[in-house]
Design an enzyme around this catalytic site. Sequence first.
Site, PDB file in Angstrom:
ATOM      1  N   ASP A 135      52.736  25.952 -21.241  1.00 44.11           N
ATOM      2  CA  ASP A 135      53.836  26.887 -21.581  1.00 44.11           C
ATOM      3  C   ASP A 135      53.431  28.135 -22.365  1.00 44.11           C
ATOM      4  O   ASP A 135      54.200  29.094 -22.420  1.00 44.11           O
ATOM      5  CB  ASP A 135      54.974  26.198 -22.389  1.00 44.11           C
ATOM      6  CG  ASP A 135      55.646  25.090 -21.596  1.00 44.11           C
ATOM      7  OD1 ASP A 135      55.421  25.010 -20.373  1.00 44.11           O
ATOM      8  OD2 ASP A 135      56.389  24.315 -22.205  1.00 44.11           O
ATOM      9  N   ASP A 313      60.415  13.580 -22.527  1.00 43.95           N
ATOM     10  CA  ASP A 313      60.243  15.033 -22.675  1.00 43.95           C
ATOM     11  C   ASP A 313      60.873  15.553 -23.957  1.00 43.95           C
ATOM     12  O   ASP A 313      60.534  16.649 -24.416  1.00 43.95           O
ATOM     13  CB  ASP A 313      60.890  15.768 -21.500  1.00 43.95           C
ATOM     14  CG  ASP A 313      60.222  15.446 -20.184  1.00 43.95           C
ATOM     15  OD1 ASP A 313      58.982  15.399 -20.136  1.00 43.95           O
ATOM     16  OD2 ASP A 313      60.946  15.231 -19.192  1.00 43.95           O
TER      17      ASP A 313
END
Length: 358
Positions: A135, A313
């Site tokens: 990310d 997550d």
Amino acid sequence: SANNPWTGFQIFLSPYYANEVAAAAKQITDPTLSSKAASVANIPTFTWLDSVAKIPDLGTYLASASALGKSTGTKQLVQIVIYDLPDRNCAAKASNGEFSIANNGQANYENYIDQIVAQIQQFPDVRVVAVIEPDSLANLVTNLNVQKCANAKTTYLASVNYALTNLAKVGVYMYMDAGHAGWLGWPANLSPAAQLFTQVWQNAGKSPFIKGLATNVANYNALQAASPDPITQGNPNYDEIHYINALAPLLQQAGWDATFIVDQGRSGVQNIRQQWGDWCNIKGAGFGTRPTTNTGSQFIDSIVWVKPGGESDGTSNSSSPRYDSTCSLPDAAQPAPEAGTWFQAYFQTLVSAANPPL
Ligand SMILES: *[C@@H]1O[C@H](CO)[C@@H](O)[C@H](O)[C@H]1NC(C)=O
């Protein structure tokens, strides 16, 4: 190809994940489902070095991999994720890290990399492949409107450069995280992404150990969708192969013959999200295509499982400091525990919905 880092090596299985899976399989009463679940322990995933405290585990795994390679005569390859940037995950909350830029973060990060390098250089017979900072660079392409990302830009670039140059010195094959089709695969994002990745590659000395880019890490996109998911409407790059085929030539034009790896660990079931940006414990997901170097694409070195399926997550507990509202959306499985911790009900769905079946 001769340049494929996996060629000639066997992937060392993470003992940590194998233990998680074995314990999870024991909890399943249906014997058929339990034995399918247990078989997941034999599928290689990546080990996420998401804190300094995890680095001694890497040393243990490298020592075991080295011993296994010597005893079997088959050289071993250890798969890791470098994931501890200061002000990590600048556009979301669920995976905030241990270092902050305001509090000596860059120096702490360099020390983290130094400790990893020190472990790896003790075992030159073991090959290491690393995904670099999920990310981070993608956030610099599209999320500089988020204050935390804008603040982090200089530090992210310096820290990623430190990781790339120092891990290259000990022969680690690296793939920088490049988001996924639904993020940098949008036509307007492709050129800025290609420019940033090639610049980072150039600044790190164009090392041959910087192989290319990793896509779909911890995400749910198909490599090759049977048909476009309706949520992808408006993006011609509606799956990972379209994204890669669009991005690779832009990197080549800039002089970088980059190759890719693609996470398919949780991509077995498609058309399960309400919006393409949803990423948290998506309901109905199943384990996907098994890791293989038989990818069908000249651009793709290997299909991999980067995310260890079964680890959450992010939490759906709105009182938690790391709560991200994405984890309470209607397409997110709930109740979900903190990021990285075991999510038994979710794992069981991944097993039963696996495609191809386990
Ligand atoms: C939710 O998080 C809060 C704050 O960390 C904690 O006190 C509480 O026990 C958690 N609730 C559940 C159901 O886990």
